[in-house]
Design a protein around this motif. Structure first.
Motif, short mmCIF file in Angstrom:
data_model
loop_
_atom_site.label_atom_id
_atom_site.label_comp_id
_atom_site.label_asym_id
_atom_site.label_seq_id
_atom_site.Cartn_x
_atom_site.Cartn_y
_atom_site.Cartn_z
N ALA A 468 0.83 -1.21 0.00
CA ALA A 468 0.00 0.00 0.00
C ALA A 468 0.86 1.26 0.00
O ALA A 468 0.56 2.24 -0.70
CB ALA A 468 -0.94 -0.01 1.21
N ALA A 469 1.94 1.23 0.79
CA ALA A 469 2.82 2.41 0.85
C ALA A 469 3.50 2.64 -0.50
O ALA A 469 3.67 3.79 -0.94
CB ALA A 469 3.86 2.22 1.94
N ILE A 470 3.90 1.56 -1.16
CA ILE A 470 4.52 1.69 -2.48
C ILE A 470 3.51 2.27 -3.47
O ILE A 470 3.84 3.15 -4.28
CB ILE A 470 5.04 0.33 -2.98
CG1 ILE A 470 6.15 -0.19 -2.07
CG2 ILE A 470 5.55 0.43 -4.42
CD1 ILE A 470 6.59 -1.61 -2.39
N ASN A 479 -3.20 -3.19 -6.54
CA ASN A 479 -3.23 -4.34 -7.46
C ASN A 479 -2.17 -4.19 -8.55
O ASN A 479 -1.57 -5.19 -8.97
CB ASN A 479 -4.62 -4.47 -8.08
CG ASN A 479 -5.63 -5.04 -7.09
OD1 ASN A 479 -5.25 -5.72 -6.13
ND2 ASN A 479 -6.91 -4.76 -7.31
N THR A 480 -1.95 -2.96 -9.01
CA THR A 480 -0.91 -2.73 -10.03
C THR A 480 0.46 -3.07 -9.46
O THR A 480 1.29 -3.70 -10.13
CB THR A 480 -0.94 -1.27 -10.50
OG1 THR A 480 -2.20 -1.01 -11.12
CG2 THR A 480 0.18 -1.00 -11.51
N ILE A 481 0.70 -2.65 -8.22
CA ILE A 481 1.98 -2.95 -7.57
C ILE A 481 2.14 -4.46 -7.41
O ILE A 481 3.23 -5.02 -7.66
CB ILE A 481 2.10 -2.24 -6.22
CG1 ILE A 481 2.08 -0.73 -6.41
CG2 ILE A 481 3.37 -2.67 -5.49
CD1 ILE A 481 3.21 -0.20 -7.26
N LYS A 482 1.08 -5.15 -7.00
CA LYS A 482 1.16 -6.60 -6.83
C LYS A 482 1.52 -7.27 -8.16
O LYS A 482 2.34 -8.20 -8.20
CB LYS A 482 -0.16 -7.14 -6.30
CG LYS A 482 -0.46 -6.77 -4.86
CD LYS A 482 -1.81 -7.31 -4.42
CE LYS A 482 -2.14 -6.89 -2.98
NZ LYS A 482 -3.48 -7.37 -2.57
N SER A 483 0.93 -6.82 -9.23
CA SER A 483 1.21 -7.39 -10.55
C SER A 483 2.66 -7.15 -10.95
O SER A 483 3.34 -8.05 -11.46
CB SER A 483 0.27 -6.77 -11.59
OG SER A 483 0.60 -7.21 -12.89
#
Length: 518
Positions: A468-470, A479-483
């Motif tokens: 979330a912080a990223i 979700n974009t960061i997770k991908s």
């Protein structure tokens, strides 16, 4: 000081010894230092050995002949006060020469190169500006003074200035009545040329030195250590078949001869050229236990550059960067060259180009360093463009055909050699191949191709503890960061954030010291 009456010197010292008066013995040795040094070395050493340590340390020139200096000066904590003006005024020119000489050598033995250099410059100026009776004689010590001044510049890495002083020392040594004077000056000259990579000049000086009279007891240790170190450096650059034999003949790790950093340089170069980085690190560890190399010194340059090169060869790029960061603004010539090599290994082409530009404008570079710098520039061109222009390829082929540069060619990637071979005429290619065909070139690690977004995420995970912080920092959804993290882990060959951060320290120069989130 009586420069030529060895009989009178022996009588006076023996008379002083019979009194048991330590100060009288010390003064007698100092007054007759030069004839004793050349004709009664055993008597001089015996007399100095009979003196208490505090008396010896009051007269630094005695350290040259004290047998315990080769161990105690390494571990002792004594400090050497500057020469007081009143003391200088009370001495004759000859006596003051010896006092300055003693301080210069004592500081050098202790590794205080900056102070030793101050005395070397002062002494060189004094020789020009001030007359002294003993310096005008063929049996006097002037050749030895120039030798020691040159050796001090050499130990500080200023090989160009060292060669000027050593040239004067050799010319004077050829006029001297000391049979082994020329051998010693030529051996130091060979060492200076070897460090600069001027191997033909080093060969010539070595050959001339070996034709001279064998060393006297006063010079046997320093002469032998110098000749062996010069010979080992030449063999390391050429990677000759007898290299291991030359390395085994080097002085021990705890030597305090002026040549110890050069012996270490030869050892580590040989190990790295044969792709033994961990053995090179072990050699550096052994040397560091007995020598406190001061920042900015030649010894520090040798140790730092060899450590960085060894860690680079072991693909421990993050550790290599940390060592460079610790060295800060004190980077010597060898360290600067190794920093460029590290930047090329990690695709940091901007840093490599800047380092090459700075080095190319350095007037102090020797022949070997200029070739190395140009070879690194060719590597950079090949890495950036995937090819070489014909002019650069022709230069590299010409250097590759020269046996003096075999070690340098062992440290470049095989793809560079392939590009050269494809660009130059067959005759040039064959000459290069015949010289370096037995070398094992650097293998570049296959590096993951990250997108710009993936690089930003990789940098962000070192400073932000949660997905979330990223996402907030990069203004995208979680979700974009997770991908992007899944894509990153797949390309980096890892499965956790901690592993990705460790790999990032090797891949990205800007993440040399990542903070791992808890």
């Amino acid at each position: 000081m009586n420069p030529n009456d060895a009989i009178a010197a022996k009588v006076e010292v023996e008379r002083a010894l019979s009194t048991g008066n330590h100060e009288l013995i010390a003064r007698s040795i100092l007054f007759h230092c030069w004839p004793l040094f050349n004709t009664d070395w055993d008597l001089m050493r015996a007399a100095v050995s009979a003196l208490p340590r505090d008396v010896i340390e009051e007269h630094p020139v005695l350290l040259i002949t004290d047998p315990m200096s080769y161990t105690s000066s390494r571990i002792a904590t004594w400090s050497l006060p500057a020469i007081h003006p009143d003391t200088a005024r009370a001495l004759s020119p000859d006596q003051l020469d010896l006092l300055i000489l003693g301080h210069m050598i004592a500081h050098r033995m202790k590794g205080n190169e900056s102070q030793a250099l101050d005395y070397a410059r002062q002494f060189a100026h004094r020789i020009i500006e001030t007359r002294a009776c003993s310096r005008d004689r063929t049996d006097g010590p002037l050749w030895f003074y120039h030798l020691q001044i040159g050796s001090t510049f050499l130990s500080a890495g200023d090989t160009a200035r060292a060669l000027l002083e050593l040239s004067s020392a050799t010319q004077l040594a050829r006029l001297s009545i000391q049979d082994d004077a020329v051998r010693l000056t030529l051996s130091r000259t060979a060492l200076a040329h070897a460090v600069r990579g001027s191997l033909d000049n080093a060969d010539s000086a070595l050959a001339d030195a070996f034709m001279q009279a064998p060393p006297s007891p006063a010079h046997v240790r320093s002469s032998t250590a110098t000749l062996v170190a010069a010979s080992a450096l030449i063999s390391a650059d050429r990677m000759t078949a007898d290299l291991d034999e030359k390395i085994s003949a080097l002085e021990p790790y705890d030597s305090i001869e002026v040549t110890w950093p050069f012996a270490l340089l030869a050892r580590t170069r040989a190990l790295l050229a044969h792709d033994h980085p961990h053995e090179a690190l072990e050699a550096l560890q052994l040397a560091s236990q007995t020598h406190a190399a001061r920042p900015g010194s030649f010894a520090s340059d040798v140790m730092t550059s060899a450590a960085v090169e060894a860690l680079t060869a072991a693909e421990e790029f993050g550790s290599a960067r940390k060592i460079l960061a610790q060295d800060g603004a004190h980077q010597g010539l060898f360290t600067q060259l190794t920093a460029v090599r590290l930047a090329l290994h990690t695709d940091d082409f901007g840093s490599a180009a800047n380092g090459i530009r700075i080095l190319s404008n350095d007037p102090t570079l020797g022949l070997g360093q200029r070739v190395e710098c140009a070879l690194l520039a060719a590597w950079l061109q090949c890495a950036r463009a995937g090819d070489l222009d014909e002019y650069t390829a022709a230069k590299v082929a010409r250097w590759g055909a020269n046996p003096d540069h075999r070690r340098l060619f062992a440290s470049v990637p095989s793809v560079l050699i392939e590009r050269v071979t494809a660009r130059v005429p067959a005759q040039s290619s064959e000459s290069m191949t015949a010289n370096i065909s037995d070398l094992q070139h650097v293998l570049l690690r296959s590096r993951p191709q990250l997108t710009g977004r993936e690089k930003r995420v990789l940098e962000a995970i070192t400073t932000h503890g949660t997905t979330a912080a990223i996402a907030r920092a990069l203004h995208v959804s979680p979700n974009t960061i997770k991908s992007q993290l899944r894509s990153l882990y797949r390309k980096l060959g890892c499965s956790t954030r901690q592993e990705a951060i460790r790999i990032a320290a090797d891949l990205l120069p800007s993440i040399a010291n990542p903070a791992v989130p808890s």
